[in-house]
Write a protein that holds these residues in place. Structure first.
Motif, mmCIF file in Angstrom:
data_model
loop_
_atom_site.group_PDB
_atom_site.id
_atom_site.type_symbol
_atom_site.label_atom_id
_atom_site.label_comp_id
_atom_site.label_asym_id
_atom_site.label_seq_id
_atom_site.Cartn_x
_atom_site.Cartn_y
_atom_site.Cartn_z
ATOM 1 N N ASP A 1 5.826 -0.435 -1.387
ATOM 2 C CA ASP A 1 6.960 -1.026 -2.102
ATOM 3 C C ASP A 1 6.700 -0.830 -3.590
ATOM 4 N N ARG A 2 7.634 -0.213 -4.263
ATOM 5 C CA ARG A 2 7.514 0.119 -5.690
ATOM 6 C C ARG A 2 6.289 1.011 -5.953
ATOM 7 N N GLY A 3 5.826 1.720 -4.914
ATOM 8 C CA GLY A 3 4.691 2.622 -5.086
ATOM 9 C C GLY A 3 3.425 1.919 -5.521
ATOM 10 N N MET A 4 3.232 0.681 -5.062
ATOM 11 C CA MET A 4 2.083 -0.102 -5.535
ATOM 12 C C MET A 4 0.799 0.288 -4.795
ATOM 13 N N ILE A 5 -0.218 0.645 -5.580
ATOM 14 C CA ILE A 5 -1.550 0.954 -5.067
ATOM 15 C C ILE A 5 -2.521 -0.088 -5.602
ATOM 16 N N ASP A 6 -3.280 -0.672 -4.710
ATOM 17 C CA ASP A 6 -4.222 -1.739 -5.043
ATOM 18 C C ASP A 6 -5.645 -1.215 -4.854
ATOM 19 N N ILE A 7 -6.485 -1.377 -5.866
ATOM 20 C CA ILE A 7 -7.851 -0.845 -5.832
ATOM 21 C C ILE A 7 -8.844 -1.955 -6.145
ATOM 22 N N GLU A 8 -9.839 -2.094 -5.266
ATOM 23 C CA GLU A 8 -10.909 -3.064 -5.489
ATOM 24 C C GLU A 8 -12.249 -2.328 -5.413
ATOM 25 N N ARG A 9 -12.898 -2.172 -6.565
ATOM 26 C CA ARG A 9 -14.130 -1.391 -6.652
ATOM 27 C C ARG A 9 -15.359 -2.263 -6.383
ATOM 28 N N PHE A 10 -15.507 -2.667 -5.133
ATOM 29 C CA PHE A 10 -16.670 -3.467 -4.772
ATOM 30 C C PHE A 10 -17.964 -2.666 -4.886
ATOM 31 N N ASP A 11 -17.836 -1.342 -4.937
ATOM 32 C CA ASP A 11 -19.026 -0.509 -5.137
ATOM 33 C C ASP A 11 -19.562 -0.638 -6.556
ATOM 34 N N LEU A 12 -18.683 -0.885 -7.507
ATOM 35 C CA LEU A 12 -19.090 -1.042 -8.906
ATOM 36 C C LEU A 12 -19.169 -2.504 -9.322
ATOM 37 N N SER B 1 1.773 -10.349 -4.619
ATOM 38 C CA SER B 1 2.469 -10.629 -5.887
ATOM 39 C C SER B 1 3.975 -10.513 -5.678
ATOM 40 N N PHE B 2 4.517 -11.408 -4.882
ATOM 41 C CA PHE B 2 5.902 -11.314 -4.434
ATOM 42 C C PHE B 2 6.885 -11.184 -5.599
ATOM 43 N N SER B 3 6.579 -11.827 -6.713
ATOM 44 C CA SER B 3 7.478 -11.756 -7.864
ATOM 45 C C SER B 3 7.600 -10.341 -8.415
ATOM 46 N N ASN B 4 6.604 -9.475 -8.105
ATOM 47 C CA ASN B 4 6.609 -8.099 -8.599
ATOM 48 C C ASN B 4 7.158 -7.103 -7.582
ATOM 49 N N THR B 5 7.586 -7.588 -6.409
ATOM 50 C CA THR B 5 8.131 -6.674 -5.411
ATOM 51 C C THR B 5 9.555 -6.266 -5.778
ATOM 52 N N SER B 6 10.061 -5.254 -5.088
ATOM 53 C CA SER B 6 11.400 -4.744 -5.393
ATOM 54 C C SER B 6 12.467 -5.766 -5.026
ATOM 55 N N ASP B 7 13.606 -5.658 -5.676
ATOM 56 C CA ASP B 7 14.703 -6.586 -5.417
ATOM 57 C C ASP B 7 15.139 -6.532 -3.954
ATOM 58 N N ARG B 8 15.154 -5.345 -3.374
ATOM 59 C CA ARG B 8 15.619 -5.217 -1.993
ATOM 60 C C ARG B 8 14.607 -5.816 -1.013
ATOM 61 N N LEU B 9 13.313 -5.736 -1.335
ATOM 62 C CA LEU B 9 12.333 -6.383 -0.464
ATOM 63 C C LEU B 9 12.456 -7.902 -0.573
ATOM 64 N N LYS B 10 12.655 -8.388 -1.792
ATOM 65 C CA LYS B 10 12.866 -9.839 -1.968
ATOM 66 C C LYS B 10 14.062 -10.303 -1.130
ATOM 67 N N MET B 11 15.143 -9.550 -1.199
ATOM 68 C CA MET B 11 16.335 -9.906 -0.436
ATOM 69 C C MET B 11 16.048 -9.874 1.065
ATOM 70 N N SER B 12 15.269 -8.875 1.497
ATOM 71 C CA SER B 12 14.986 -8.710 2.919
ATOM 72 C C SER B 12 14.149 -9.853 3.474
ATOM 73 N N MET B 13 13.230 -10.372 2.675
ATOM 74 C CA MET B 13 12.336 -11.421 3.172
ATOM 75 C C MET B 13 13.111 -12.647 3.621
ATOM 76 N N GLY B 14 14.208 -12.935 2.955
ATOM 77 C CA GLY B 14 15.020 -14.091 3.332
ATOM 78 C C GLY B 14 15.845 -13.865 4.580
ATOM 79 N N GLU B 15 15.895 -12.607 5.047
ATOM 80 C CA GLU B 15 16.696 -12.273 6.224
ATOM 81 C C GLU B 15 15.865 -12.123 7.493
ATOM 82 N N ILE B 16 14.513 -12.212 7.339
ATOM 83 C CA ILE B 16 13.653 -12.074 8.516
ATOM 84 C C ILE B 16 13.915 -13.223 9.484
#
Length: 365
Positions: A255-266, A302-317
């Motif tokens: 969603d919104r091309g979000m990539i999350d990186i956690e460098r536990f190696d460093l 970080s739901f506040s940073n998700t796309s508008d359409r995903l926000k809208m969809s969550m209320g329809e689940i």
């Protein structure tokens, strides 16, 4: 990859869960006899022999500054064959699930040809380093795209795939497969496609997903983890394990091309999920109410940073849709970006922990 060492005198019956090719080496007389016997008994196989074209590709690669004539190719091919029969050059791979028998170059020559177009974006030295790496992927709806891109680029020599689910028709809006695979484990579908691209890649599958019972086995010798599953417990437990072992974690949310990186190696003491949640909240996941679990997931993504359409969809689940939406375009984008990040992490390039967005709606507007 399985090597058929002792041939049994019967028609080979494929296992419906089989996802490793049988490898026939035909370099000596005993191996050649065994191979001929297999062909004699298994008469319904489809044979694909393009070894001459593959040798021509290899010769072209070995002579980049020359424009060889057909005669020169023929001379070089004869030198490569050393006067031998083309049937006994390289190896033969039998894919039992499709009854296809494919003639391929030997491992070193195969890798040389298949990765040639990576150069010089990936140097020979880097390719050799990546060949020794093992990547684990948890979740194969989004993760299948990641896995296939990793393998096409040959970003690792071994890959571990974990998912407990089977393919449904509704998965085909984003998961690459055919209708004939409905009902088959996603791990098996992905593993089969991987070894059909490259039979020398080592694939391990965990078709029950990652559990407390197999967690140690899954993480053994892992260099990097790609976590793209839906399960909250697995998200948390896999990160705790990765941090303990100093293994970097990459997550794609498609969603919104979000990539999350956690460098536990460093950063061995890095807070999980970038501190978006208090780790004390993770101690009793099994006691959380459904509403509390959703609230925790909202914090993690970080739901506040998700796309508008995903926000809208969550209320329809549970009202007009059954679960959150995912699109093939987003999943494929995530596969490419995740592979790029994984390669750079494994090559020890400067890749920081954090969240990064390749939001095409924002970039192209």
């Amino acid at each position: 990859m399985q090597q058929l060492s002792m041939f049994k005198q019967h028609v080979y019956q494929p296992n419906p869960n089989e996802c490793k090719p049988l490898l026939f080496k035909v370099q000596n007389e005993d191996e050649q006899i065994e191979f001929r016997e297999f062909l004699k008994i298994n008469t319904n196989v489809e044979v694909y022999d393009t070894i001459t074209a593959q040798v021509r590709d290899l010769i072209k690669i070995q002579n980049p500054s020359k424009k060889l004539t057909d005669g020169e190719y023929l001379t070089e091919t004869n030198i490569y064959l050393k006067g031998g029969n083309t049937d006994f050059i390289g190896n033969w791979c039998y894919y039992s699930w499709s009854k296809k028998l494919v003639h391929v170059l030997s491992e070193e020559d195969f890798i040389t040809v298949r990765t040639n177009r990576n150069k010089l974006k990936i140097t020979l030295q880097e390719q050799e380093l990546l060949r020794k790496k093992t990547i684990g992927i948890i979740g194969l709806s989004v993760g299948q795209s990641v896995a296939l891109t990793l393998i096409m680029e040959r970003t690792c020599g071994k890959i571990k795939l974990a998912d407990f689910d089977e393919l449904d028709l509704s998965n085909l809006n984003r998961l690459r497969s055919g209708l004939h695979n409905i009902g088959i484990k996603k791990t098996i579908i992905a593993a089969r496609e991987i070894v059909e691209i490259d039979p020398y890649i080592v694939v391990e599958i965990f078709s029950e997903g990652v559990t407390d019972a197999n967690m140690d086995e899954f993480f053994e010798s892992l260099d990097l983890l790609v976590e793209v599953c839906d399960g909250l417990e697995v998200k948390v437990k896999s990160r705790i394990k990765a941090r303990l072992l100093g293994i970097p974690v990459v997550m794609d949310t498609n969603d919104r091309g979000m990539i999350d990186i956690e460098r536990f190696d460093l950063e061995p003491n890095r807070i999980l999920f970038h501190g978006l949640i208090d780790e004390l909240e993770l101690n009793n996941l099994n006691k959380l109410t459904p509403e509390e679990r959703i609230g925790l997931i909202m914090k993690i993504v970080s739901f506040s940073n998700t796309s508008d359409r995903l926000k809208m969809s969550m209320g329809e689940i549970g009202k007009t849709i059954t679960t959150w939406p995912q699109l093939a375009s987003s999943v494929m984008l995530g596969g490419g970006v995740t592979t790029d990040v994984c390669r750079r992490v494994l090559l020890k390039e400067s890749v920081p922990s954090g969240r990064f967005y390749i939001d095409t709606l924002k970039i192209i507007s």
